[in-house]
Design a protein around this motif. Structure first.
Motif, PDB file in Angstrom:
ATOM      1  N   ASN A  56       0.854  -1.190   0.000  1.00 29.74           N
ATOM      2  CA  ASN A  56       0.000   0.000   0.000  1.00 29.74           C
ATOM      3  C   ASN A  56       0.881   1.228   0.000  1.00 29.74           C
ATOM      4  OD1 ASN A  56      -2.700  -1.192   0.262  1.00 29.74           O
ATOM      5  ND2 ASN A  56      -1.999  -1.837   2.271  1.00 29.74           N
ATOM      6  N   LYS A  57       0.362   2.324  -0.572  1.00 28.88           N
ATOM      7  CA  LYS A  57       1.154   3.537  -0.644  1.00 28.88           C
ATOM      8  C   LYS A  57       0.247   4.740  -0.433  1.00 28.88           C
ATOM      9  CE  LYS A  57       4.722   5.687  -3.527  1.00 28.88           C
ATOM     10  NZ  LYS A  57       4.302   7.070  -3.269  1.00 28.88           N
ATOM     11  N   GLY A  58       0.717   5.702   0.338  1.00 32.61           N
ATOM     12  CA  GLY A  58      -0.032   6.929   0.567  1.00 32.61           C
ATOM     13  C   GLY A  58       0.316   7.963  -0.487  1.00 32.61           C
ATOM     14  N   ASN A  59      -0.189   9.174  -0.290  1.00 28.01           N
ATOM     15  CA  ASN A  59       0.003  10.240  -1.266  1.00 28.01           C
ATOM     16  C   ASN A  59       1.221  11.095  -0.948  1.00 28.01           C
ATOM     17  OD1 ASN A  59      -2.323   9.543  -2.743  1.00 28.01           O
ATOM     18  ND2 ASN A  59      -3.604  10.580  -1.232  1.00 28.01           N
TER      19      ASN A  59
ATOM     20  N   GLY B  96      -4.055  -1.545  -3.256  1.00 31.19           N
ATOM     21  CA  GLY B  96      -4.270  -0.124  -3.463  1.00 31.19           C
ATOM     22  C   GLY B  96      -5.017   0.543  -2.335  1.00 31.19           C
ATOM     23  N   GLY B  97      -5.467  -0.235  -1.379  1.00 29.57           N
ATOM     24  CA  GLY B  97      -6.159   0.347  -0.237  1.00 29.57           C
ATOM     25  C   GLY B  97      -5.218   1.213   0.569  1.00 29.57           C
ATOM     26  N   LYS B  98      -5.709   2.304   1.063  1.00 35.15           N
ATOM     27  CA  LYS B  98      -4.867   3.210   1.825  1.00 35.15           C
ATOM     28  C   LYS B  98      -5.413   3.366   3.231  1.00 35.15           C
ATOM     29  CE  LYS B  98      -3.557   5.573  -2.375  1.00 35.15           C
ATOM     30  NZ  LYS B  98      -3.544   6.827  -3.145  1.00 35.15           N
TER      31      LYS B  98
END
Lengths: 116, 111
Positions: A56-59, B96-98
């Motif tokens: 998972n990756k944040g912004n 893709g989960g954040k």
């Protein structure tokens, strides 16, 4: 058993430099997540690694990167530091992917990064 | 993405029950709801996690209505040491989960 450890605890860097932070998860935990905490933005998710793969990756911009080793230890790297990168960087480990059942995250004490 | 909304601050007195509500209108089917507590200069500490209905442990209860668009953390008989920031977290398991922390609720317990 030992908790999550992060090194170093405090760090002062200059704009333009790069920095690497380290996180050792609780023994047996396969997931490591990184967060940035600032007074203005609160806790923001950076990325999560599970079994050496980023899941998972944040912004955050590409200047923020990480990796995980086969022993689940993780490192986070920030290149070309900016003043706004000054923050408390927290690492959390969990048995499974964060956000799933049995994914209680245990946080480390954090690394306080100051960019001058 | 499941964004969360919590009250910025709450005040209470020792011995009272405190309920903190978190709104997460866009929660996904496979998202769990987790609450954390954070003291100054420390990493957040896990309090409780749930998926639906009610979950209770030795320190708190978590109430989740059928539509799962909100959740309420209930702290029974708070003490001064419960003064902290409480975060509601809704996580995604799918690729893709954040993971998103709410703004946090600063709880102040007075004597």
């Amino acid at each position: 058993k030992a908790g999550v450890t992060q090194t170093p605890r405090y760090l002062i860097k200059t704009r333009g430099q790069q920095v690497t932070l380290s996180c050792s998860p609780i023994s047996g935990h396969r997931s490591v997540s990184w967060y940035q905490q600032t007074p203005g933005q609160g806790l923001q998710f950076l990325f999560e690694y599970f079994s050496e793969t980023q899941r998972n990756k944040g912004n955050f911009p590409g200047r923020f990167s990480g990796r995980q080793f086969s022993n689940s230890r993780s490192e986070m790297n920030v290149s070309t530091l900016e003043l706004g990168d000054s923050a408390l960087y927290l690492c959390a480990s969990s048995l499974e992917l964060a956000g799933t059942g049995d994914s209680e995250q245990y946080f480390g004490p954090g690394t306080r990064l100051t960019v001058t | 993405l499941a964004k969360t909304t919590q009250p910025i601050s709450m005040d209470s007195y020792e011995g009272q029950e405190v309920n903190i509500t978190c709104s997460h209108n866009n929660i996904a089917t496979n998202d769990y709801i987790t609450w954390y507590q954070q003291f100054p200069s420390q990493g957040p500490r896990f309090i409780i996690q749930g998926y639906k209905t009610k979950v209770t442990n030795e320190v708190a209860s978590l109430f989740i209505p059928a539509d799962r668009k909100s959740s309420t953390l209930s702290l029974p008989r708070v003490s001064l040491s419960d003064t902290a920031v409480y975060y509601c977290l809704v996580g995604g398991y799918n690729q893709g989960g954040k993971l998103i922390f709410g703004q946090g609720t600063e709880l102040s317990v007075k004597p």
